[in-house]
Structure formats: C-alpha cells, structure tokens
Design a protein around this motif. Structure first.
Motif, PDB file in Angstrom:
ATOM      1  N   SER A   1      31.331  26.490  -9.244  1.00  0.00           N
ATOM      2  CA  SER A   1      29.975  26.743  -9.138  1.00  0.00           C
ATOM      3  C   SER A   1      29.158  25.484  -9.253  1.00  0.00           C
ATOM      4  N   LYS A   2      29.940  24.431 -10.315  1.00  0.00           N
ATOM      5  CA  LYS A   2      29.031  23.287 -10.449  1.00  0.00           C
ATOM      6  C   LYS A   2      29.091  22.558  -9.241  1.00  0.00           C
ATOM      7  N   ASP A   3      30.185  22.531  -8.464  1.00  0.00           N
ATOM      8  CA  ASP A   3      30.188  21.821  -7.037  1.00  0.00           C
ATOM      9  C   ASP A   3      28.900  22.248  -6.346  1.00  0.00           C
ATOM     10  N   LEU A   4      29.070  23.716  -6.109  1.00  0.00           N
ATOM     11  CA  LEU A   4      28.123  24.165  -5.170  1.00  0.00           C
ATOM     12  C   LEU A   4      26.564  23.988  -5.687  1.00  0.00           C
ATOM     13  N   LEU A   5      26.504  24.151  -6.863  1.00  0.00           N
ATOM     14  CA  LEU A   5      24.899  23.553  -7.521  1.00  0.00           C
ATOM     15  C   LEU A   5      24.596  22.196  -7.117  1.00  0.00           C
ATOM     16  N   LYS A   6      25.455  21.157  -7.163  1.00  0.00           N
ATOM     17  CA  LYS A   6      25.396  19.867  -6.960  1.00  0.00           C
ATOM     18  C   LYS A   6      25.063  19.906  -5.480  1.00  0.00           C
ATOM     19  N   MET A   7      25.789  20.671  -4.543  1.00  0.00           N
ATOM     20  CA  MET A   7      25.469  20.476  -3.307  1.00  0.00           C
ATOM     21  C   MET A   7      24.101  21.071  -2.827  1.00  0.00           C
ATOM     22  N   ILE A  64       5.387  31.960 -32.283  1.00  0.00           N
ATOM     23  CA  ILE A  64       5.410  32.609 -31.007  1.00  0.00           C
ATOM     24  C   ILE A  64       4.894  31.813 -29.849  1.00  0.00           C
ATOM     25  N   LYS A  65       3.711  31.185 -30.236  1.00  0.00           N
ATOM     26  CA  LYS A  65       2.978  30.569 -28.995  1.00  0.00           C
ATOM     27  C   LYS A  65       3.510  29.174 -28.852  1.00  0.00           C
ATOM     28  N   SER A  66       4.264  28.650 -29.785  1.00  0.00           N
ATOM     29  CA  SER A  66       4.980  27.422 -29.637  1.00  0.00           C
ATOM     30  C   SER A  66       6.360  27.508 -28.559  1.00  0.00           C
ATOM     31  N   ILE A  67       6.826  28.690 -28.216  1.00  0.00           N
ATOM     32  CA  ILE A  67       8.154  28.693 -27.492  1.00  0.00           C
ATOM     33  C   ILE A  67       7.617  28.473 -25.966  1.00  0.00           C
ATOM     34  N   LYS A  68       8.404  27.285 -25.622  1.00  0.00           N
ATOM     35  CA  LYS A  68       7.942  27.006 -24.153  1.00  0.00           C
ATOM     36  C   LYS A  68       9.440  26.546 -23.160  1.00  0.00           C
ATOM     37  N   ARG A  69       9.235  26.651 -21.966  1.00  0.00           N
ATOM     38  CA  ARG A  69      10.092  26.086 -21.023  1.00  0.00           C
ATOM     39  C   ARG A  69      10.169  24.563 -20.728  1.00  0.00           C
ATOM     40  N   GLY A  70      11.006  23.977 -20.930  1.00  0.00           N
ATOM     41  CA  GLY A  70      11.037  22.486 -20.604  1.00  0.00           C
ATOM     42  C   GLY A  70      11.058  22.184 -18.788  1.00  0.00           C
ATOM     43  N   LYS A  71      10.996  20.987 -18.663  1.00  0.00           N
ATOM     44  CA  LYS A  71      10.896  20.532 -17.218  1.00  0.00           C
ATOM     45  C   LYS A  71      12.553  20.520 -16.939  1.00  0.00           C
ATOM     46  N   VAL A  72      12.855  20.550 -15.653  1.00  0.00           N
ATOM     47  CA  VAL A  72      14.198  20.447 -15.098  1.00  0.00           C
ATOM     48  C   VAL A  72      14.440  18.938 -15.170  1.00  0.00           C
ATOM     49  N   TYR A  73      15.704  18.662 -15.552  1.00  0.00           N
ATOM     50  CA  TYR A  73      16.021  17.211 -15.761  1.00  0.00           C
ATOM     51  C   TYR A  73      17.571  16.932 -15.306  1.00  0.00           C
ATOM     52  N   ASP A  74      17.870  15.741 -15.321  1.00  0.00           N
ATOM     53  CA  ASP A  74      19.402  15.671 -14.986  1.00  0.00           C
ATOM     54  C   ASP A  74      20.031  15.374 -16.316  1.00  0.00           C
ATOM     55  N   PHE A  75      21.161  16.282 -16.386  1.00  0.00           N
ATOM     56  CA  PHE A  75      21.988  16.211 -17.469  1.00  0.00           C
ATOM     57  C   PHE A  75      23.608  15.807 -17.096  1.00  0.00           C
ATOM     58  N   LYS A  76      24.137  14.905 -17.378  1.00  0.00           N
ATOM     59  CA  LYS A  76      25.531  14.647 -16.962  1.00  0.00           C
ATOM     60  C   LYS A  76      25.669  15.047 -15.482  1.00  0.00           C
ATOM     61  N   GLU A  77      25.020  14.556 -14.492  1.00  0.00           N
ATOM     62  CA  GLU A  77      25.184  14.526 -12.972  1.00  0.00           C
ATOM     63  C   GLU A  77      24.864  16.104 -12.628  1.00  0.00           C
ATOM     64  N   ALA A  78      23.849  16.649 -13.435  1.00  0.00           N
ATOM     65  CA  ALA A  78      23.473  18.020 -12.859  1.00  0.00           C
ATOM     66  C   ALA A  78      22.165  18.363 -13.304  1.00  0.00           C
ATOM     67  N   LEU A  79      21.551  19.232 -12.855  1.00  0.00           N
ATOM     68  CA  LEU A  79      20.287  19.681 -13.043  1.00  0.00           C
ATOM     69  C   LEU A  79      20.352  20.289 -14.320  1.00  0.00           C
ATOM     70  N   ALA A  80      19.349  20.352 -15.274  1.00  0.00           N
ATOM     71  CA  ALA A  80      19.498  21.513 -16.246  1.00  0.00           C
ATOM     72  C   ALA A  80      17.797  21.691 -16.825  1.00  0.00           C
ATOM     73  N   VAL A  81      17.577  22.924 -17.524  1.00  0.00           N
ATOM     74  CA  VAL A  81      16.552  23.168 -18.085  1.00  0.00           C
ATOM     75  C   VAL A  81      16.557  23.865 -19.280  1.00  0.00           C
ATOM     76  N   ARG A  82      15.621  23.879 -20.258  1.00  0.00           N
ATOM     77  CA  ARG A  82      15.745  24.489 -21.550  1.00  0.00           C
ATOM     78  C   ARG A  82      14.475  25.069 -22.205  1.00  0.00           C
ATOM     79  N   ALA A  83      14.783  26.069 -22.859  1.00  0.00           N
ATOM     80  CA  ALA A  83      13.875  26.509 -23.755  1.00  0.00           C
ATOM     81  C   ALA A  83      13.818  26.004 -25.190  1.00  0.00           C
TER      82      ALA A  83
END
Length: 133
Positions: A6-12, A53-72
């Motif tokens: 799955s990780k390889d396919l996401l990289k692809m 409650i108002k302070s809970i956000k979605r972060g930007k998509v970023y590179d993390f250990k050669e893969a893309l990631a996002v966080r809340a």
C-alpha cells in the motif's frame, strides 16, 4: 500502519499527475479525521467556551519520511491539558486533585483507522484503473 504494498502504491500515486490526486485524497482524509475529532471532543469535553472546539484544524499535506502525510491538530494553548490531563491548582498554588485527560485525538485516531484503510484501498483501485485506461 499500511503494509508495504500500500505504501508503494501510494508513492506511485504521488508520482502520477505530480501527486495531485494523492494530495487531494489526503486533504479529504484529513477533513474526515478533523470531523471525527470534533465529534469526539463535543461528546467528551462538557465544559466548553467554544474556543477548544474552534481550534481543531486540519493541517496541510506534507512530506514525512518519503511519503505524504496530513494531520489534525488543535491551536488552543490549553489543548494539551485537555488531551493528557493536568493538576488542578488554585491561585495560591495549592493542589486540588488531578483532572484526567480526555484523549480526544487518540480516540479519534483509533476510530478513524479502519475507515482510512478502506478509503485508501478505494483510492489505490481508482488510481490503478485510471492508469490502465
């Protein structure tokens, strides 16, 4: 965590179309995680001025250990106290017990894991089908 295939396919998927599809998928997944976190926070945290409650956000998509990631995450300065707990003190510094943490983000993460795996599998299938057409 996702298995190696799955990780390889996401990289692809990230290399196809300059990663536009993968970034869009992760933004949508990040929004779902944020909404799940908001639901857990609203059900668990009873005392509310609305700022947490108002302070809970979605972060930007970023590179993390050669893969893309996002966080809340939460931008509230007291979010860590709500999440992990804290010692209650009055103005003189005397302790009055311990307020247990609500573990909002940890619970939301666990609840969202299975949904994320299913969404990832669907996304990978779509990318593979689009690539073969």
């Amino acid at each position: 965590s996702l298995d190696k295939l799955s990780k390889d396919l996401l990289k692809m998927a990230n290399t196809i179309n300059n990663g536009k599809d993968a970034k869009e998928f992760l933004k949508k997944s990040g929004n779902k995680l944020k909404n799940k976190t908001l639901n857990v926070a609203k059900s668990r945290v009873k005392e509310s001025t609305g700022n947490y409650i108002k302070s809970i956000k979605r972060g930007k998509v970023y590179d993390f250990k050669e893969a893309l990631a996002v966080r809340a995450y939460s931008t509230a300065p007291h979010a860590h106290l709500i999440e992990y707990g804290h010692i209650k003190k009055d103005r003189t510094g005397r302790e009055h017990g311990f307020q247990r943490g609500y573990n909002v983000f940890g619970t939301a993460q666990k609840e969202f894991e299975e949904e994320f795996y299913q969404d990832t599998e669907k996304f990978i299938d779509e990318v593979l089908m689009k690539d073969f057409k």
